[in-house]
Design an enzyme around this catalytic site. Sequence first.
Site, PDB file in Angstrom:
ATOM      1  N   LYS A  60       0.851  -1.193   0.000  1.00 27.00           N
ATOM      2  CA  LYS A  60       0.000   0.000   0.000  1.00 27.00           C
ATOM      3  C   LYS A  60       0.887   1.243   0.000  1.00 27.00           C
ATOM      4  CE  LYS A  60      -1.612   2.800   2.990  1.00 27.00           C
ATOM      5  NZ  LYS A  60      -1.655   4.040   2.194  1.00 27.00           N
ATOM      6  N   GLU A  88      10.449   1.024  10.143  1.00 23.90           N
ATOM      7  CA  GLU A  88      11.379   2.119   9.861  1.00 23.90           C
ATOM      8  C   GLU A  88      10.639   3.376  10.265  1.00 23.90           C
ATOM      9  OE1 GLU A  88      14.615   2.236   9.536  1.00 23.90           O
ATOM     10  OE2 GLU A  88      14.311   0.641   8.067  1.00 23.90           O
ATOM     11  N   CYS A  94      13.586  10.843   7.040  1.00 25.11           N
ATOM     12  CA  CYS A  94      13.653  10.403   8.444  1.00 25.11           C
ATOM     13  C   CYS A  94      15.077  10.441   8.966  1.00 25.11           C
ATOM     14  CB  CYS A  94      13.034   9.022   8.607  1.00 25.11           C
ATOM     15  SG  CYS A  94      13.662   7.850   7.427  1.00 25.11           S
ATOM     16  N   GLU A 127      10.397  15.546  15.633  1.00 24.82           N
ATOM     17  CA  GLU A 127      10.946  15.515  14.277  1.00 24.82           C
ATOM     18  C   GLU A 127      10.389  16.707  13.490  1.00 24.82           C
ATOM     19  OE1 GLU A 127       9.891  11.845  12.347  1.00 24.82           O
ATOM     20  OE2 GLU A 127      11.679  11.900  11.098  1.00 24.82           O
TER      21      GLU A 127
HETATM   22  P1  ADP Z   1       3.718  10.150   7.249  1.00 26.96           P
HETATM   23  O1  ADP Z   1       3.903  11.126   8.341  1.00 26.96           O
HETATM   24  O2  ADP Z   1       4.949   9.768   6.512  1.00 26.96           O
HETATM   25  O3  ADP Z   1       2.533  10.416   6.370  1.00 26.96           O
HETATM   26  P2  ADP Z   1       2.227   7.917   8.252  1.00 26.96           P
HETATM   27  O4  ADP Z   1       2.684   6.938   9.281  1.00 26.96           O
HETATM   28  O5  ADP Z   1       1.009   8.704   8.531  1.00 26.96           O
HETATM   29  O6  ADP Z   1       3.495   8.822   8.050  1.00 26.96           O
HETATM   30  O7  ADP Z   1       2.055   7.226   6.846  1.00 26.96           O
HETATM   31  C1  ADP Z   1       2.903   6.236   6.354  1.00 26.96           C
HETATM   32  C2  ADP Z   1       2.089   5.184   5.638  1.00 26.96           C
HETATM   33  O8  ADP Z   1       1.225   4.565   6.594  1.00 26.96           O
HETATM   34  C3  ADP Z   1       1.185   5.732   4.551  1.00 26.96           C
HETATM   35  O9  ADP Z   1       1.116   4.803   3.484  1.00 26.96           O
HETATM   36  C4  ADP Z   1      -0.133   5.856   5.258  1.00 26.96           C
HETATM   37  O10 ADP Z   1      -1.236   5.844   4.371  1.00 26.96           O
HETATM   38  C5  ADP Z   1      -0.106   4.609   6.109  1.00 26.96           C
HETATM   39  N1  ADP Z   1      -1.045   4.617   7.236  1.00 26.96           N
HETATM   40  C6  ADP Z   1      -1.578   5.681   7.873  1.00 26.96           C
HETATM   41  N2  ADP Z   1      -2.454   5.277   8.817  1.00 26.96           N
HETATM   42  C7  ADP Z   1      -2.478   3.925   8.784  1.00 26.96           C
HETATM   43  C8  ADP Z   1      -3.203   2.907   9.505  1.00 26.96           C
HETATM   44  N3  ADP Z   1      -4.054   3.201  10.471  1.00 26.96           N
HETATM   45  N4  ADP Z   1      -2.959   1.608   9.184  1.00 26.96           N
HETATM   46  C9  ADP Z   1      -2.090   1.296   8.211  1.00 26.96           C
HETATM   47  N5  ADP Z   1      -1.394   2.200   7.504  1.00 26.96           N
HETATM   48  C10 ADP Z   1      -1.576   3.491   7.772  1.00 26.96           C
END
Ligand code: ADP
Length: 482
Positions: free
Chosen positions: A179, A254, A288, A385
Amino acid sequence: MGGYKTWLREGNYIAGAWVNADSGETIDVTNPATGDVIGTIPKSGTAETARAIDAASAAFPDFAATDLMSRVSLLWKLHDALMDNQADLAKLLTVEMGKPLPEAMGEIAIGAQYVRWFAEEARRAKGEIVPPGVNGRRILVTRHPVGVVGMITPWNFPSSMLARKLAPALSVGCTVVAKPATQTPYSGLAWAALAEEVGYPKGVVNIVTGSASQIGGEIMARPEVRKVTFTGSTEIGKLLIRQSADTVKKVSMELGGNAPFIVFDDADLDAAVEGAMVSKFRNAGQTCVCANRLYVQAGIHDAFVAKLAEKTAALKVGDGTQGGVEQGPMVDMQAVEKVEEFVSDARAKGGEVAVGGSRHALGGSFFEPTVITGATQDMMFATDEIFGPLAPVFKFETEAEVIAMANATEFGLACYAYTSDIARVFRLNEGLEYGMIGINSGLITTPEAPFGGVKESGMGKEGGSQGLDDYLDTKYVCIDGL
Ligand code: ADP
């Protein structure tokens, strides 16, 4: 068509077919430099993800049983397809994400290098024959692909973050459900297009876009998914680790960083400034491993700040597709607001803005490259961060003091130090609680080395010989009675 649009795929890739969401609903994807909608993606959820997992599960036994050299050869082809289309893939990346084209070209190239690296490492995924404690036994340790791997990736390196996960998984015979981030889905979907082009069997690579919680929820819930690899925020990482418990999945995480960048009096000043510029402002500070806190020793402090400010003020900001641009827009307005919060918090606590500090005259999500001096440990960026083009400079006196300040965070991803004292280098290696240490270098990511953090920055490594471990289970066979 032609150009980057060749790789702009607006569907999910499931079981070897490009498909819409069941509901037919879509999500717009915009170019952060212009605000223009560049396309749509399916707004998928649980049902589509379930089918992708079914496809990956069905494809796994045959793919895992293919000859090693046929998987290696597919990776070679994937590498070549990436490099043959580097310019178009880079343009796609810049258009959806904003980073300057030369950085996007670099991202495609390093992704290709990871692909080649794991094609090589898979050939060395050796087991062991272990001396038994008592005679008459033989002890064999063999290694096997874990099974279906779920991959969730962020927007800041939408192509190479998948490279570091796909390549090791595919090299050992795992199948995949990925995803990509909703802001930058096309560089992820392009991997499916590339996999299709080079001839991966149907169901080996599946990519689904849409609701993060539904797609992530299904990936985490299904027992067939034996491993999940995630790059993103610590908050979501912790959620996924919790969700992994019910089916006891392997996880690699990560997560966030809060990198200290330490400049000692005995450093080469020009090299230190150069390193700080690249570590801080690459990808508009949205990595990061970005320098988050610049600690500069008192004796070199003023000279360092003067040079850093001069170079920062000279950075060319603009649309990343245009020549000479060194800093693109931030990914969205939320990111801009977060940097503004860091600036006003620092100002309120006595920090001084040496350069920048505001939204850029270009408007939208462009932000001025910024340097703040007089930073202190009570300011927000000491613990959080930044993820933006803001360089806070802290002054320090002694090595012991700076090591303590550097470690005063729950994060432990990358850190950097500039010094010419080799004895100090060893002390830093022992004293700094980080998974990666750059000595006299601000740019340390490379396929040969294990990328990854300690503490709340995560677990598991990407790259190096260690990068295969998470995609393999070991089996121990005890042969007795023969
Ligand atoms: P960033 O600050 O880099 O956007 P996130 O952790 O919000 O960090 O997003 C990183 C990835 O995790 C993206 O692909 C986002 O869509 C996905 N993501 C966000 N929320 C969820 C969730 N509840 N379960 C699984 N994946 C998620």
